[in-house]
Design an enzyme around this catalytic site. Structure first.
Site, PDB file in Angstrom:
ATOM      1  N   TYR A  60       0.818  -1.227   0.000  1.00 19.01           N
ATOM      2  CA  TYR A  60       0.000   0.000   0.000  1.00 19.01           C
ATOM      3  C   TYR A  60       0.850   1.275   0.000  1.00 19.01           C
ATOM      4  CZ  TYR A  60      -3.783  -3.175   1.511  1.00 19.01           C
ATOM      5  OH  TYR A  60      -4.686  -4.205   1.613  1.00 19.01           O
ATOM      6  N   HIS A 118       0.239 -11.812   1.623  1.00 13.80           N
ATOM      7  CA  HIS A 118      -0.806 -10.989   0.995  1.00 13.80           C
ATOM      8  C   HIS A 118      -1.649 -11.770  -0.028  1.00 13.80           C
ATOM      9  CE1 HIS A 118      -1.700  -6.514   0.039  1.00 13.80           C
ATOM     10  NE2 HIS A 118      -2.751  -7.244  -0.173  1.00 13.80           N
TER      11      HIS A 118
HETATM   12  N1  LIG Z   1      -5.844  -8.587   1.485  1.00 14.70           N
HETATM   13  C1  LIG Z   1      -6.148  -8.063   0.326  1.00 14.70           C
HETATM   14  O1  LIG Z   1      -5.776  -8.571  -0.759  1.00 14.70           O
HETATM   15  C2  LIG Z   1      -6.980  -6.815   0.278  1.00 14.70           C
HETATM   16  C3  LIG Z   1      -7.586  -6.417  -0.920  1.00 14.70           C
HETATM   17  C4  LIG Z   1      -8.383  -5.274  -0.902  1.00 14.70           C
HETATM   18  C5  LIG Z   1      -8.543  -4.553   0.270  1.00 14.70           C
HETATM   19  N2  LIG Z   1      -7.915  -4.928   1.427  1.00 14.70           N
HETATM   20  C6  LIG Z   1      -8.049  -4.156   2.695  1.00 14.70           C
HETATM   21  O2  LIG Z   1      -9.428  -4.000   2.977  1.00 14.70           O
HETATM   22  C7  LIG Z   1      -9.728  -2.614   3.115  1.00 14.70           C
HETATM   23  C8  LIG Z   1     -11.155  -2.326   2.708  1.00 14.70           C
HETATM   24  O3  LIG Z   1     -11.427  -2.757   1.402  1.00 14.70           O
HETATM   25  P1  LIG Z   1     -11.647  -1.730   0.186  1.00 14.70           P
HETATM   26  O4  LIG Z   1     -10.933  -0.475   0.454  1.00 14.70           O
HETATM   27  O5  LIG Z   1     -11.330  -2.503  -1.049  1.00 14.70           O
HETATM   28  O6  LIG Z   1     -13.244  -1.535   0.128  1.00 14.70           O
HETATM   29  P2  LIG Z   1     -14.414  -1.094   1.159  1.00 14.70           P
HETATM   30  O7  LIG Z   1     -13.895  -0.803   2.494  1.00 14.70           O
HETATM   31  O8  LIG Z   1     -15.495  -2.109   0.996  1.00 14.70           O
HETATM   32  O9  LIG Z   1     -14.959   0.225   0.463  1.00 14.70           O
HETATM   33  C9  LIG Z   1     -14.234   1.426   0.417  1.00 14.70           C
HETATM   34  C10 LIG Z   1     -15.060   2.417  -0.393  1.00 14.70           C
HETATM   35  O10 LIG Z   1     -16.329   2.611   0.225  1.00 14.70           O
HETATM   36  C11 LIG Z   1     -16.544   3.993   0.515  1.00 14.70           C
HETATM   37  N3  LIG Z   1     -17.187   4.074   1.848  1.00 14.70           N
HETATM   38  C12 LIG Z   1     -16.589   3.901   3.063  1.00 14.70           C
HETATM   39  N4  LIG Z   1     -17.501   4.003   4.049  1.00 14.70           N
HETATM   40  C13 LIG Z   1     -18.697   4.249   3.452  1.00 14.70           C
HETATM   41  C14 LIG Z   1     -20.016   4.444   3.944  1.00 14.70           C
HETATM   42  N5  LIG Z   1     -20.283   4.414   5.259  1.00 14.70           N
HETATM   43  N6  LIG Z   1     -21.008   4.684   3.055  1.00 14.70           N
HETATM   44  C15 LIG Z   1     -20.746   4.702   1.726  1.00 14.70           C
HETATM   45  N7  LIG Z   1     -19.520   4.519   1.185  1.00 14.70           N
HETATM   46  C16 LIG Z   1     -18.492   4.291   2.058  1.00 14.70           C
HETATM   47  C17 LIG Z   1     -15.179   4.644   0.482  1.00 14.70           C
HETATM   48  O11 LIG Z   1     -15.285   5.954  -0.027  1.00 14.70           O
HETATM   49  P3  LIG Z   1     -14.864   7.231   0.894  1.00 14.70           P
HETATM   50  O12 LIG Z   1     -13.379   7.166   1.029  1.00 14.70           O
HETATM   51  O13 LIG Z   1     -15.345   8.385   0.043  1.00 14.70           O
HETATM   52  O14 LIG Z   1     -15.590   7.100   2.187  1.00 14.70           O
HETATM   53  C18 LIG Z   1     -14.408   3.751  -0.513  1.00 14.70           C
HETATM   54  O15 LIG Z   1     -14.640   4.217  -1.834  1.00 14.70           O
HETATM   55  C19 LIG Z   1      -8.655  -1.956   2.230  1.00 14.70           C
HETATM   56  O16 LIG Z   1      -8.555  -0.580   2.463  1.00 14.70           O
HETATM   57  C20 LIG Z   1      -7.457  -2.759   2.619  1.00 14.70           C
HETATM   58  O17 LIG Z   1      -6.958  -2.339   3.888  1.00 14.70           O
HETATM   59  C21 LIG Z   1      -7.157  -6.073   1.440  1.00 14.70           C
END
Ligand SMILES: NC(=O)c1ccc[n+]([C@@H]2O[C@H](COP(=O)([O-])OP(=O)(O)OC[C@H]3O[C@@H](n4cnc5c(N)ncnc54)[C@H](OP(=O)(O)O)[C@@H]3O)[C@@H](O)[C@H]2O)c1
Length: 287
Positions: A60, A118
């Site tokens: 990241y 990862h």
């Molecule tokens: N292990 C892996 O391979 C892997 C892969 C992907 C992700 N991850 C981890 O998982 C975390 C979360 O997954 P993600 O970032 O893919 O997706 P997520 O948390 O499902 O969604 C993030 C998105 O949702 C929006 N959001 C957040 N809170 C909200 C709410 N209450 N209402 C409406 N929209 C909202 C955010 O926009 P705003 O910023 O505008 O709020 C952002 O665009 C990542 O940040 C990372 O740390 C791990």
């Protein structure tokens, strides 16, 4: 794998996922795509609001910012659960130890709470990588270790190789993706599940059913998506770049979905509902 009620801060009840001795706060802040001042500020604010779990990764490119946010929050290090992840190009045993040390240097920490592989890397024998991961844990660089994006076959193989040491499989989970097979496998091995993309990268907020159920509880569709997971004993790491959404995403312990609501949400799941894919070793198979 169990979850238990625990008050981390007056007024903000939080639950903890327990797996093989690890206590993982049920809600964490995801930090993918957050960098620089914004990242440090979101981490600081989240911790000030009562979050006690932060998810980062060497990939990241924000571990320095995460560390800065943790220090700025004033929350004691031992009260925060910090996860980072090793990228598959560093899975050769010597590289893995180096990668873990580099992550700690960027975070300015002597130990992380959880160090994950990862993504699977079929180019390097899993036995060698897991032995190196467990060694890193024995060296005290990580309190616990685990994996991410491991399929049913891989998680069984990893558990066979690493014995009791693997505490978690971090996988994509939200109401639109059927992960029943891999979650059943993790449960049978007492491996905790941490859900990434738990609000479907923001997509949950546009769903009519989640919205309708949310209105019945005075909650948003995003909160219903998160509640659906934690109510199954799955930890969630929603990511946001907006301070006002930090509180919203953590306020999921003061209501419960009925059995009928849980079943209706479960019917949204599809086998091909993945949002996150990986180009390093091809698309993983999920059965
Ligand atoms: N292990 C892996 O391979 C892997 C892969 C992907 C992700 N991850 C981890 O998982 C975390 C979360 O997954 P993600 O970032 O893919 O997706 P997520 O948390 O499902 O969604 C993030 C998105 O949702 C929006 N959001 C957040 N809170 C909200 C709410 N209450 N209402 C409406 N929209 C909202 C955010 O926009 P705003 O910023 O505008 O709020 C952002 O665009 C990542 O940040 C990372 O740390 C791990």
């Amino acid at each position: 794998m169990r979850s238990s009620e625990r008050c981390l801060r007056p007024g903000m009840p939080m639950q903890v996922l327990q797996a093989k001795g690890a206590r993982i706060p049920m809600v964490g802040l995801g930090t993918w795509d957050l960098r620089g001042r914004v990242c440090a500020r979101m981490v600081e604010q989240a911790l000030r609001l009562g979050y006690r779990h932060i998810d980062t990764a060497e990939m990241y490119d924000n571990e320095r910012d995460v560390g800065e946010g943790v220090r700025a929050s004033g929350v004691r290090r031992e009260d925060v659960f910090i996860t980072t992840k090793v990228w598959p190009s560093h899975f050769a045993p010597k590289d893995l130890q180096r990668a873990a040390k580099d992550s700690l240097a960027r975070l300015r920490l002597s130990q992380v709470d959880l160090l994950l592989l990862h993504w699977p890397n079929p180019q390097i024998p899993l036995a060698d990588t897991l032995a190196a991961l467990c060694e890193v844990s024995r060296m005290g660089l990580a309190r616990h270790v685990g994996v991410s994006n491991f399929t049913v076959a891989l998680i069984r193989e990893a558990a066979r190789l690493a014995g009791d040491e693997l505490v978690c499989n971090q996988i994509e989970m939200h109401p639109f993706l059927d992960q029943s097979k891999v979650t059943a496998a993790c449960r049978s091995l007492d491996i905790g599940i941490v859900a990434y993309s738990p609000i479907a990268k923001g997509g949950a907020k546009n769903d009519i059913l989640l919205d309708r159920i949310g209105k019945a509880h005075g909650k948003s569709a995003a909160q219903v998506s998160l509640r659906f997971l934690v109510q199954q004993g799955i930890a969630v790491i929603p990511r946001t770049s907006r301070v006002e959404r930090l509180s919203e995403n953590a306020a999921i312990f003061d209501f419960a979905l009925t059995e009928a609501e849980m079943s209706a949400i479960a019917r949204l799941a599809r086998r091909d509902g993945r949002l996150v894919d990986y180009a390093f070793s091809g698309t993983p198979k999920w059965d």
